[in-house]
Motif scaffolding. Sequence first.
Motif, PDB file in Angstrom:
ATOM      1  N   LEU A   1       0.868  -1.169   0.000  1.00 19.77           N
ATOM      2  CA  LEU A   1       0.000   0.000   0.000  1.00 19.77           C
ATOM      3  C   LEU A   1       0.908   1.224   0.000  1.00 19.77           C
ATOM      4  CD1 LEU A   1      -2.654  -1.009   2.704  1.00 19.77           C
ATOM      5  CD2 LEU A   1      -2.779  -1.316   0.220  1.00 19.77           C
ATOM      6  N   TYR A   2       0.564   2.228  -0.786  1.00 21.69           N
ATOM      7  CA  TYR A   2       1.383   3.434  -0.845  1.00 21.69           C
ATOM      8  C   TYR A   2       1.469   4.069   0.540  1.00 21.69           C
ATOM      9  CZ  TYR A   2       3.108   7.987  -2.367  1.00 21.69           C
ATOM     10  OH  TYR A   2       3.856   9.136  -2.524  1.00 21.69           O
ATOM     11  N   LYS A   3       2.692   4.348   0.976  1.00 24.55           N
ATOM     12  CA  LYS A   3       2.978   4.883   2.305  1.00 24.55           C
ATOM     13  C   LYS A   3       2.452   3.974   3.411  1.00 24.55           C
ATOM     14  CE  LYS A   3       3.742   9.700   1.175  1.00 24.55           C
ATOM     15  NZ  LYS A   3       3.436  11.114   1.489  1.00 24.55           N
ATOM     16  N   ASN A   4       2.269   2.704   3.045  1.00 24.86           N
ATOM     17  CA  ASN A   4       1.901   1.676   4.015  1.00 24.86           C
ATOM     18  C   ASN A   4       0.564   1.963   4.706  1.00 24.86           C
ATOM     19  OD1 ASN A   4       2.484  -0.814   5.182  1.00 24.86           O
ATOM     20  ND2 ASN A   4       3.447   0.107   6.976  1.00 24.86           N
ATOM     21  N   GLU A   5      -0.362   2.563   3.965  1.00 23.81           N
ATOM     22  CA  GLU A   5      -1.671   2.843   4.549  1.00 23.81           C
ATOM     23  C   GLU A   5      -2.761   2.743   3.492  1.00 23.81           C
ATOM     24  OE1 GLU A   5      -1.133   6.735   6.162  1.00 23.81           O
ATOM     25  OE2 GLU A   5      -1.437   7.743   4.229  1.00 23.81           O
ATOM     26  N   VAL A   6      -3.980   2.483   3.950  1.00 17.27           N
ATOM     27  CA  VAL A   6      -5.127   2.415   3.046  1.00 17.27           C
ATOM     28  C   VAL A   6      -5.451   3.832   2.571  1.00 17.27           C
ATOM     29  CG1 VAL A   6      -7.551   1.756   2.815  1.00 17.27           C
ATOM     30  CG2 VAL A   6      -6.020   0.391   4.259  1.00 17.27           C
ATOM     31  N   PHE A   7      -5.640   3.994   1.280  1.00 19.01           N
ATOM     32  CA  PHE A   7      -5.871   5.330   0.729  1.00 19.01           C
ATOM     33  C   PHE A   7      -7.209   5.908   1.189  1.00 19.01           C
ATOM     34  CE2 PHE A   7      -8.094   2.700  -2.378  1.00 19.01           C
ATOM     35  CZ  PHE A   7      -9.218   3.455  -2.685  1.00 19.01           C
TER      36      PHE A   7
ATOM     37  N   LEU B   1      -7.014   0.041 -10.771  1.00 17.81           N
ATOM     38  CA  LEU B   1      -6.079   0.259  -9.673  1.00 17.81           C
ATOM     39  C   LEU B   1      -4.962   1.165 -10.182  1.00 17.81           C
ATOM     40  CD1 LEU B   1      -5.741  -3.379  -8.255  1.00 17.81           C
ATOM     41  CD2 LEU B   1      -7.509  -1.677  -7.827  1.00 17.81           C
ATOM     42  N   ILE B   2      -4.666   2.217  -9.443  1.00 13.54           N
ATOM     43  CA  ILE B   2      -3.610   3.156  -9.817  1.00 13.54           C
ATOM     44  C   ILE B   2      -2.464   2.989  -8.824  1.00 13.54           C
ATOM     45  CG2 ILE B   2      -3.056   5.551 -10.335  1.00 13.54           C
ATOM     46  CD1 ILE B   2      -5.304   4.263 -12.082  1.00 13.54           C
ATOM     47  N   SER B   3      -1.281   2.675  -9.349  1.00 10.54           N
ATOM     48  CA  SER B   3      -0.175   2.273  -8.486  1.00 10.54           C
ATOM     49  C   SER B   3       1.129   2.968  -8.856  1.00 10.54           C
ATOM     50  CB  SER B   3       0.031   0.754  -8.577  1.00 10.54           C
ATOM     51  OG  SER B   3      -1.178   0.066  -8.360  1.00 10.54           O
ATOM     52  N   LEU B   4       2.046   2.970  -7.902  1.00 14.73           N
ATOM     53  CA  LEU B   4       3.404   3.468  -8.120  1.00 14.73           C
ATOM     54  C   LEU B   4       4.310   2.274  -8.375  1.00 14.73           C
ATOM     55  CD1 LEU B   4       5.540   5.758  -8.055  1.00 14.73           C
ATOM     56  CD2 LEU B   4       5.769   5.307  -5.595  1.00 14.73           C
TER      57      LEU B   4
ATOM     58  N   THR C   1      10.732  -5.670  -8.147  1.00 11.95           N
ATOM     59  CA  THR C   1       9.776  -4.660  -8.585  1.00 11.95           C
ATOM     60  C   THR C   1       8.762  -4.441  -7.469  1.00 11.95           C
ATOM     61  OG1 THR C   1       9.992  -5.331 -10.904  1.00 11.95           O
ATOM     62  CG2 THR C   1       8.038  -4.068 -10.306  1.00 11.95           C
ATOM     63  N   ILE C   2       8.608  -3.194  -7.041  1.00 11.75           N
ATOM     64  CA  ILE C   2       7.662  -2.867  -5.972  1.00 11.75           C
ATOM     65  C   ILE C   2       6.486  -2.110  -6.575  1.00 11.75           C
ATOM     66  CG2 ILE C   2       7.308  -1.646  -3.801  1.00 11.75           C
ATOM     67  CD1 ILE C   2      10.296  -1.996  -3.251  1.00 11.75           C
ATOM     68  N   ILE C   3       5.289  -2.609  -6.318  1.00  7.76           N
ATOM     69  CA  ILE C   3       4.066  -1.992  -6.828  1.00  7.76           C
ATOM     70  C   ILE C   3       3.225  -1.565  -5.630  1.00  7.76           C
ATOM     71  CG2 ILE C   3       2.026  -2.312  -8.265  1.00  7.76           C
ATOM     72  CD1 ILE C   3       3.630  -4.567  -9.676  1.00  7.76           C
ATOM     73  N   SER C   4       3.025  -0.253  -5.496  1.00  9.19           N
ATOM     74  CA  SER C   4       2.330   0.298  -4.331  1.00  9.19           C
ATOM     75  C   SER C   4       0.991   0.894  -4.748  1.00  9.19           C
ATOM     76  CB  SER C   4       3.192   1.380  -3.668  1.00  9.19           C
ATOM     77  OG  SER C   4       4.480   0.883  -3.357  1.00  9.19           O
ATOM     78  N   LEU C   5      -0.075   0.416  -4.145  1.00  4.53           N
ATOM     79  CA  LEU C   5      -1.418   0.887  -4.479  1.00  4.53           C
ATOM     80  C   LEU C   5      -1.624   2.311  -3.972  1.00  4.53           C
ATOM     81  CD1 LEU C   5      -4.300   0.371  -5.537  1.00  4.53           C
ATOM     82  CD2 LEU C   5      -4.857  -0.559  -3.274  1.00  4.53           C
ATOM     83  N   ILE C   6      -1.871   3.243  -4.899  1.00  5.01           N
ATOM     84  CA  ILE C   6      -2.115   4.643  -4.534  1.00  5.01           C
ATOM     85  C   ILE C   6      -3.600   4.864  -4.270  1.00  5.01           C
ATOM     86  CG2 ILE C   6      -1.892   7.051  -5.250  1.00  5.01           C
ATOM     87  CD1 ILE C   6       0.338   6.087  -7.180  1.00  5.01           C
ATOM     88  N   PHE C   7      -4.433   4.491  -5.239  1.00  7.69           N
ATOM     89  CA  PHE C   7      -5.877   4.593  -5.047  1.00  7.69           C
ATOM     90  C   PHE C   7      -6.596   3.698  -6.049  1.00  7.69           C
ATOM     91  CE2 PHE C   7      -5.077   7.933  -8.211  1.00  7.69           C
ATOM     92  CZ  PHE C   7      -6.140   7.816  -9.095  1.00  7.69           C
ATOM     93  N   ILE C   8      -7.886   3.535  -5.833  1.00  7.08           N
ATOM     94  CA  ILE C   8      -8.727   2.750  -6.741  1.00  7.08           C
ATOM     95  C   ILE C   8      -9.722   3.690  -7.413  1.00  7.08           C
ATOM     96  CG2 ILE C   8     -10.345   0.824  -6.965  1.00  7.08           C
ATOM     97  CD1 ILE C   8      -9.185  -0.353  -4.410  1.00  7.08           C
ATOM     98  N   ASP C   9      -9.823   3.565  -8.718  1.00  6.64           N
ATOM     99  CA  ASP C   9     -10.803   4.325  -9.502  1.00  6.64           C
ATOM    100  C   ASP C   9     -12.002   3.405  -9.729  1.00  6.64           C
ATOM    101  OD1 ASP C   9     -12.140   6.018 -11.216  1.00  6.64           O
ATOM    102  OD2 ASP C   9     -10.865   5.568 -12.942  1.00  6.64           O
ATOM    103  N   PHE C  10     -12.991   3.501  -8.855  1.00  7.79           N
ATOM    104  CA  PHE C  10     -14.119   2.567  -8.888  1.00  7.79           C
ATOM    105  C   PHE C  10     -15.053   2.790 -10.073  1.00  7.79           C
ATOM    106  CE2 PHE C  10     -13.192   2.920  -4.261  1.00  7.79           C
ATOM    107  CZ  PHE C  10     -12.807   1.605  -4.050  1.00  7.79           C
TER     108      PHE C  10
END
Length: 226
Positions: free
Chosen positions: A53-59, A155-158, A166-175
């Motif tokens: 999770l981006y910054k280790n937290e739920v967006f 899913l929008i990720s870094l 390869t590290i994929i971090s979830l930034i937010f979800i576009d529902f």
Amino acid sequence: MSKQDIENILLSKNKSSSFDASNKNEKLLGVSKDNEKQSIVLKTKGSDKECQLYKNEVFRSKKMNHLKFTNFLPENYMITPDLREAINLITENEKFLCENWDRHDLPAVQVSGKYKERIKEIIREYDEDLVDALFEGRIRKSTVSTEHQKGKVRLISLYTKEKNKTIISLIFIDFYHLFIPSGNLGKPSERVMEENYNNQKNNDVCFSKYVKKESFKWLAKSPDTN
């Protein structure tokens, strides 16, 4: 055998070799067809993928009226079965974050066209530092395919690289497919965006309230989530 016959045989072999080489290149590059347009997606080879999770937290959900963007959820009883299924898939299996629905690597978000400023502003709303990553091609998107629906939830990720990882971090979800609008069933993208936004603009449940960090079952596999 005549000279013409020999030339015909050689020509046939050359065509066959070219066809085989073309097929090999398509398999290597992961060529896929989408709406009859070819796109080339390079596979990640020789590296492990780690989902976070981006910054280790739920967006936190965002609402931007002037852009007609929201990813707030409705009340629990109003969440559609398809959306609920998509959320369950995302929290239960990291594959929906680390690869696209067609099993290719995640395509980069393109900062171009009429929605260029929109894309930048929404990314900036999540973190100013992500704008540079956007222009570097490290903001990626993946489409969640459920049993009944494909293409609406993104899913929008870094995307970052560390040595062979390869590290994929979830930034937010576009529902609701509002991050990068597109046309549908003959309707122009602006109209689809407006209709989708009007249907969801009164939602007021933040994703971080609906889904807690411990709900992401795959996070337990990462040593950084303790």
